[in-house]
Design a protein around this motif. Structure first.
Motif, PDB file in Angstrom:
ATOM      1  N   PHE A 131      34.887  21.118  15.727  1.00  0.00           N
ATOM      2  CA  PHE A 131      34.715  21.963  14.532  1.00  0.00           C
ATOM      3  C   PHE A 131      34.982  21.188  13.248  1.00  0.00           C
ATOM      4  CE2 PHE A 131      36.064  24.889  11.265  1.00  0.00           C
ATOM      5  CZ  PHE A 131      35.210  25.964  11.409  1.00  0.00           C
ATOM      6  N   PRO A 132      34.051  21.324  12.280  1.00  0.00           N
ATOM      7  CA  PRO A 132      32.714  21.912  12.370  1.00  0.00           C
ATOM      8  C   PRO A 132      31.731  20.913  12.967  1.00  0.00           C
ATOM      9  CG  PRO A 132      33.084  21.106  10.162  1.00  0.00           C
ATOM     10  CD  PRO A 132      34.368  20.860  10.925  1.00  0.00           C
ATOM     11  N   SER A 133      30.542  21.379  13.288  1.00  0.00           N
ATOM     12  CA  SER A 133      29.538  20.483  13.845  1.00  0.00           C
ATOM     13  C   SER A 133      29.113  19.462  12.801  1.00  0.00           C
ATOM     14  CB  SER A 133      28.316  21.291  14.292  1.00  0.00           C
ATOM     15  OG  SER A 133      27.217  20.436  14.562  1.00  0.00           O
ATOM     16  N   GLY A 134      29.341  18.184  13.117  1.00  0.00           N
ATOM     17  CA  GLY A 134      28.956  17.130  12.195  1.00  0.00           C
ATOM     18  C   GLY A 134      27.453  17.051  12.019  1.00  0.00           C
ATOM     19  N   HIS A 135      26.714  17.224  13.112  1.00  0.00           N
ATOM     20  CA  HIS A 135      25.251  17.191  13.027  1.00  0.00           C
ATOM     21  C   HIS A 135      24.736  18.312  12.121  1.00  0.00           C
ATOM     22  CE1 HIS A 135      25.276  14.248  16.247  1.00  0.00           C
ATOM     23  NE2 HIS A 135      23.955  14.187  16.227  1.00  0.00           N
ATOM     24  N   MET A 140      22.342  19.214   7.116  1.00  0.00           N
ATOM     25  CA  MET A 140      22.119  20.131   5.996  1.00  0.00           C
ATOM     26  C   MET A 140      22.353  19.407   4.675  1.00  0.00           C
ATOM     27  SD  MET A 140      21.185  23.291   5.335  1.00  0.00           S
ATOM     28  CE  MET A 140      21.575  24.348   6.748  1.00  0.00           C
ATOM     29  N   VAL A 141      23.413  18.614   4.600  1.00  0.00           N
ATOM     30  CA  VAL A 141      23.717  17.874   3.374  1.00  0.00           C
ATOM     31  C   VAL A 141      22.626  16.858   3.064  1.00  0.00           C
ATOM     32  CG1 VAL A 141      25.280  16.212   2.303  1.00  0.00           C
ATOM     33  CG2 VAL A 141      26.212  18.156   3.562  1.00  0.00           C
ATOM     34  N   SER A 142      22.316  16.016   4.022  1.00  0.00           N
ATOM     35  CA  SER A 142      21.420  14.895   3.762  1.00  0.00           C
ATOM     36  C   SER A 142      19.970  15.315   3.558  1.00  0.00           C
ATOM     37  CB  SER A 142      21.512  13.874   4.899  1.00  0.00           C
ATOM     38  OG  SER A 142      21.172  14.477   6.131  1.00  0.00           O
ATOM     39  N   TRP A 143      19.425  16.087   4.507  1.00  0.00           N
ATOM     40  CA  TRP A 143      18.015  16.456   4.391  1.00  0.00           C
ATOM     41  C   TRP A 143      17.760  17.397   3.219  1.00  0.00           C
ATOM     42  CZ3 TRP A 143      15.428  12.968   6.506  1.00  0.00           C
ATOM     43  CH2 TRP A 143      15.730  12.441   7.769  1.00  0.00           C
ATOM     44  N   MET A 144      18.701  18.329   2.968  1.00  0.00           N
ATOM     45  CA  MET A 144      18.527  19.225   1.834  1.00  0.00           C
ATOM     46  C   MET A 144      18.679  18.482   0.509  1.00  0.00           C
ATOM     47  SD  MET A 144      17.618  22.309   2.465  1.00  0.00           S
ATOM     48  CE  MET A 144      18.059  23.114   0.923  1.00  0.00           C
ATOM     49  N   THR A 145      19.644  17.564   0.434  1.00  0.00           N
ATOM     50  CA  THR A 145      19.811  16.798  -0.802  1.00  0.00           C
ATOM     51  C   THR A 145      18.594  15.916  -1.055  1.00  0.00           C
ATOM     52  OG1 THR A 145      22.225  16.776  -0.546  1.00  0.00           O
ATOM     53  CG2 THR A 145      21.261  15.158  -2.038  1.00  0.00           C
ATOM     54  N   LEU A 169      14.798  24.240   7.396  1.00  0.00           N
ATOM     55  CA  LEU A 169      14.455  24.558   8.784  1.00  0.00           C
ATOM     56  C   LEU A 169      14.777  23.394   9.717  1.00  0.00           C
ATOM     57  CD1 LEU A 169      11.069  26.484   8.332  1.00  0.00           C
ATOM     58  CD2 LEU A 169      13.313  27.430   8.909  1.00  0.00           C
ATOM     59  N   LEU A 170      14.606  22.179   9.242  1.00  0.00           N
ATOM     60  CA  LEU A 170      14.957  21.011  10.048  1.00  0.00           C
ATOM     61  C   LEU A 170      16.453  21.002  10.345  1.00  0.00           C
ATOM     62  CD1 LEU A 170      14.353  18.299  11.392  1.00  0.00           C
ATOM     63  CD2 LEU A 170      14.579  17.206   9.147  1.00  0.00           C
ATOM     64  N   ALA A 171      17.267  21.271   9.329  1.00  0.00           N
ATOM     65  CA  ALA A 171      18.721  21.306   9.521  1.00  0.00           C
ATOM     66  C   ALA A 171      19.126  22.421  10.479  1.00  0.00           C
ATOM     67  CB  ALA A 171      19.418  21.480   8.174  1.00  0.00           C
ATOM     68  N   ILE A 172      18.474  23.577  10.376  1.00  0.00           N
ATOM     69  CA  ILE A 172      18.764  24.698  11.276  1.00  0.00           C
ATOM     70  C   ILE A 172      18.409  24.323  12.710  1.00  0.00           C
ATOM     71  CG2 ILE A 172      18.122  27.047  11.907  1.00  0.00           C
ATOM     72  CD1 ILE A 172      19.908  26.927   9.481  1.00  0.00           C
ATOM     73  N   THR A 173      17.264  23.700  12.893  1.00  0.00           N
ATOM     74  CA  THR A 173      16.821  23.299  14.234  1.00  0.00           C
ATOM     75  C   THR A 173      17.763  22.279  14.850  1.00  0.00           C
ATOM     76  OG1 THR A 173      14.521  23.682  13.573  1.00  0.00           O
ATOM     77  CG2 THR A 173      14.882  22.386  15.564  1.00  0.00           C
ATOM     78  N   ALA A 191      29.510  27.110  11.037  1.00  0.00           N
ATOM     79  CA  ALA A 191      30.422  26.604  10.016  1.00  0.00           C
ATOM     80  C   ALA A 191      29.873  25.334   9.375  1.00  0.00           C
ATOM     81  CB  ALA A 191      31.793  26.339  10.632  1.00  0.00           C
ATOM     82  N   GLY A 192      29.272  24.462  10.188  1.00  0.00           N
ATOM     83  CA  GLY A 192      28.666  23.245   9.662  1.00  0.00           C
ATOM     84  C   GLY A 192      27.532  23.541   8.709  1.00  0.00           C
TER      85      GLY A 192
END
Length: 219
Positions: A131-135, A140-145, A169-173, A191-192
């Motif tokens: 916790f939390p999931s690093g992936h 979410m941080v990297s691809w969204m940024t 959607l990539l981060a969610i997947t 949480a991640g």
């Protein structure tokens, strides 16, 4: 108005993370996590998860898109391109978001030190706490940024929206793949996502204040 909406999203994401973290720390999420995993049947309850071998391999490869080797390479290459194109603010923002996000993920994992699911043989090797999931967080941080920075230089609003939605959607997947592989509890992933979205939202505010949005009309 848009910046206020983003700020509200950041606050909501942080509050969601705090609630989940408190529930995990008190053990309140254990029944929910177990119920979700139990409902998935063979997906995580056995050494032979649901789906044909090619699907299992596909999920493993999708999960790799949220790993540090892929994300660091993508960030470095994108930062170099932005730097050479004289978009140095965007390059610095990308590197700063990934570096700070990785540090935050490590600190949170050490602080909670939650054990990984142990009732199934995971299909991916792990070396850190659950916790939390690093992936989920780092993707979410990297691809969204990256999507936010790129969208600042894209003239068409529809294309900017597509880029942001595709990254989300990539981060969610990627997060869902971690549950399928049996290496994370569902609450770890949620949480991640929350803390990662808050991190990316902060980068979004900085990008739009420091870079702005490209408004040239394209015919």
């Amino acid at each position: 108005m848009a910046q206020w909406i983003i700020l509200l999203m950041i606050i909501s994401a942080v509050l969601c993370f705090v609630v989940i973290a408190l529930a995990v720390d008190r053990g309140w999420m254990d029944p929910i996590d177990n119920a979700i995993l139990d409902s998935m049947g063979e997906t995580v309850m056995s050494d032979d998860p649901w789906g044909p071998p090619w699907f299992e391999e596909t999920v493993v490869e999708i999960s790799a898109l949220g790993g540090y080797p892929v994300i660091v390479l993508a960030t470095v290459f994108a930062a170099i391109v932005l730097w050479l194109a004289s978009r140095r603010t965007g390059a610095v923002l990308l590197v700063a978001a990934l570096s700070s996000g990785a540090l935050a993920s490590t600190v949170l994992k050490l602080a909670f030190d939650r054990s990984r699911p142990d009732f199934a043989e995971p299909m991916d090797r792990t070396f850190t706490a659950s916790f939390p999931s690093g992936h989920a967080m780092i993707s979410m941080v990297s691809w969204m940024t990256l999507a936010v920075v790129v969208s600042c230089y894209v003239p068409r609003r529809g294309l900017r929206v597509f880029i942001l939605c595709a990254a989300f959607l990539l981060a969610i997947t990627i997060g869902l793949s971690r549950v399928y592989l049996g290496v994370h509890w569902p609450s770890d992933v949620f949480a991640g996502w929350c803390i990662g979205l808050a991190w990316a939202g902060t980068a979004w505010l900085i990008a739009h204040n420091k870079i702005g949005v490209y408004h040239e009309r394209v015919y």
